[in-house]
Design an enzyme around this catalytic site. Structure first.
Site, mmCIF file in Angstrom:
data_model
loop_
_atom_site.group_PDB
_atom_site.id
_atom_site.type_symbol
_atom_site.label_atom_id
_atom_site.label_comp_id
_atom_site.label_asym_id
_atom_site.label_seq_id
_atom_site.Cartn_x
_atom_site.Cartn_y
_atom_site.Cartn_z
ATOM 1 N N GLU A 245 0.878 -1.172 0.000
ATOM 2 C CA GLU A 245 0.000 0.000 0.000
ATOM 3 C C GLU A 245 0.908 1.213 0.000
ATOM 4 O O GLU A 245 1.631 1.458 0.963
ATOM 5 C CB GLU A 245 -0.896 -0.004 1.238
ATOM 6 C CG GLU A 245 -1.838 1.175 1.312
ATOM 7 C CD GLU A 245 -2.577 1.254 2.638
ATOM 8 O OE1 GLU A 245 -2.782 2.382 3.134
ATOM 9 O OE2 GLU A 245 -2.940 0.190 3.180
ATOM 10 N N CYS A 282 -4.259 7.009 5.890
ATOM 11 C CA CYS A 282 -4.020 6.689 4.479
ATOM 12 C C CYS A 282 -5.242 6.969 3.617
ATOM 13 O O CYS A 282 -5.122 7.049 2.388
ATOM 14 C CB CYS A 282 -3.598 5.229 4.335
ATOM 15 S SG CYS A 282 -4.716 4.049 5.125
#
Length: 509
Positions: A245, A282
């Site tokens: 990620e 995030c």
């Protein structure tokens, strides 16, 4: 050469707190990987594996006070936030224990011979097996949920894969404490403590991805760091899966009707989402398309008032603070960019939340404003004022892949009138999670969750949150014409383990 010390640092002051250990040498990385590799057989029994995960969750609960205190000292995220995150982490371990008990993740499929088929079908029995040792690279912004005992570790252990964790330098002392909890839980069930390895240091992280006994890797962090590891994983003599990620802008589209209907509500909600955790999530909304006109103006006014009232905060470390201050300064200096609430330095160790505005036509052509289409980690967002639907669609078409994409609709649009369906169709290719009339911050740990998206959001099509995260660490294998006596118990006709399976084309539960 003497190994470099590893220090715990207080982000509120920038001062070293204590030496936690030393950066792992090549020999120590090798020893950790080999110890994990040697623990594979101990995870083979699903009952033992499940019990281990539950004991680990109980251990985290029992050590809560000390763990939260240590985490706050190293991250400044606050006891309330960290207590909730620790509870989420323990819940996640228990959820994967349930998945292990159920057994559906093994994806058992059995087909008996069929000579009438073209071509004839032999006896085929398929299920999934663990890949092997998984390298886990901890994230800075979630010291529990995406770190030593986080989702990558929990899902890998549930799959039957030992792990070696590369500790994040922002919380090394906490990493040691959590690793100790997991190792004690393993020992209670006769599993070697090496089933969870822990190493410190940048070079250790590189050596880890290159080790021939590492079979897969999970990473959460920056595009630059993640891409370097991704490339290293692909360049190995035997390439391995790398589930990274890396970065996400998490765009939001506010329709003209939504702005007219509830501008103030949307402005307040956006302020709360972009400043949550000092903007260190995030899935923070980093680019928001707001219509020109009165409704959009009211939204920006509401956002201005709410963000201006937000107190300065501490980022996870001073490097991130410096990058944030430099990043918002570079963006604010671009032609046509305004700063209704200027983001930047709040004090010697803090940052101030803020946001930037820019006309959409500055982003509809390739050129000097591409920086606004990149994630800036911290409490800032970019508000793009668009004049019509075509302009908004053009901006969306220029965005990279994202973890989330959000749309704020009016009540009529949400009921299916107008362009609602078309907008969702436009957003779906951009992200792994499409949010309607809510905000992306907050990732529920649930079976249906998907936390991933097109590159650079992630390097694979998998999720790092939710039950299907276990699929990253498994591979299918089929046995053909194997006698019952030689088959794994999971694949025998009598189904001694009571597993869900597809038997001769029929799904059994």
């Amino acid at each position: 050469m003497t190994a470099a010390p590893v220090w715990s640092v207080d982000p509120r002051t920038g001062k070293q707190r204590e030496q936690v250990g030393t950066e792992a040498t090549a020999q120590e990385v090798d020893a950790a990987v080999r110890a994990a590799h040697g623990a594979r057989a101990a995870l083979a029994d699903r009952a033992v594996r499940s019990a281990f995960l539950r004991t680990a969750a109980a251990g985290l609960d029992a050590a809560k006070d000390g763990l939260v205190e240590a985490a706050d000292a190293e991250t400044a995220l606050g006891p309330v936030r960290l207590t909730g995150e620790l509870a989420r982490t323990a819940y996640q371990l228990r959820a994967f224990s349930d998945i292990v008990d159920e057994g559906a993740f093994l994806d058992v499929v059995i087909d008996h011979p069929d000579d009438t088929a073209t071509p004839p079908v032999p006896d085929l029995r398929r299920y999934k097996v663990p890949l092997g040792v998984v390298a886990v690279y901890s994230a800075s912004n979630f010291p529990f949920a995406f770190s030593v005992a986080g989702g990558d570790t929990a899902s890998a252990l549930a799959a039957g894969c030992p792990v070696v964790v590369k500790a994040h330098p922002d919380h090394p002392a906490l990493s040691e404490l959590v690793a100790g909890v997991l190792r004690r839980a393993a020992a209670e069930h006769g599993i070697p403590e090496g089933v969870v390895g822990l190493v410190h240091g940048f070079e250790a992280g590189v050596r880890l991805i290159e080790h021939p006994l590492v079979a897969a890797a999970g990473f959460t962090g920056s595009v630059r760091g993640g891409r370097a590891l991704f490339d290293a994983a692909a360049a190995r003599p035997v390439p391995i899966p790398f589930h990274g990620e890396l970065g996400s802008l998490n765009p939001v589209l506010v329709t003209e009707a939504a702005a007219a209907e509830r501008a103030e509500e949307i402005g307040d909600g956006l302020a709360g989402s972009m400043t949550l955790g000092v903007g260190q999530f995030c899935v923070k909304p980093g680019l928001v398309l707001v219509p020109s006109g009165a409704g959009g103006d009211r939204l920006v006014k509401s956002l201005t008032d709410a963000v201006a009232d937000t107190a300065p905060g501490v980022l996870l470390d001073h490097r991130m603070r410096d990058n944030f201050v430099a990043g918002v300064g570079e963006r604010a200096a671009l032609a046509g960019v305004d700063s209704p609430v200027p983001p930047g330095a709040g004090g010697e160790h803090t940052v101030s939340a803020g946001f930037l505005t820019v006309p959409a036509d500055r982003l509809t052509e390739d050129g000097g404003h591409d920086l606004l289409l990149e994630e800036c980690f911290g409490p800032v967002t970019v508000v793009v004022r668009y004049s019509d639907e075509t302009e908004a669609t053009t901006v969306l078409s220029r965005l990279p892949g994202n973890l989330t994409a959000t749309v704020q609709l009016s009540s009529e649009e949400a009921a299916g009138q107008g362009r609602g369906p078309e907008i969702l169709a436009e957003l779906t290719p951009l992200a792994g999670r499409v949010v309607v009339n809510a905000w992306p911050t907050g990732v529920a740990v649930a079976p249906a969750q998907h936390h991933g998206g097109p590159y650079p959001a992630t390097t694979s099509g998998s999720t790092s949150v939710g039950g299907t995260a276990i699929e990253r660490w498994l591979r299918p294998v089929v046995y053909q014409n194997a006698p019952q006596s030689l088959l794994p118990r999971e694949l025998r006709d009598d189904n001694p383990l009571g597993l869900p399976r597809r038997f001769d084309g029929v799904l059994e539960r």
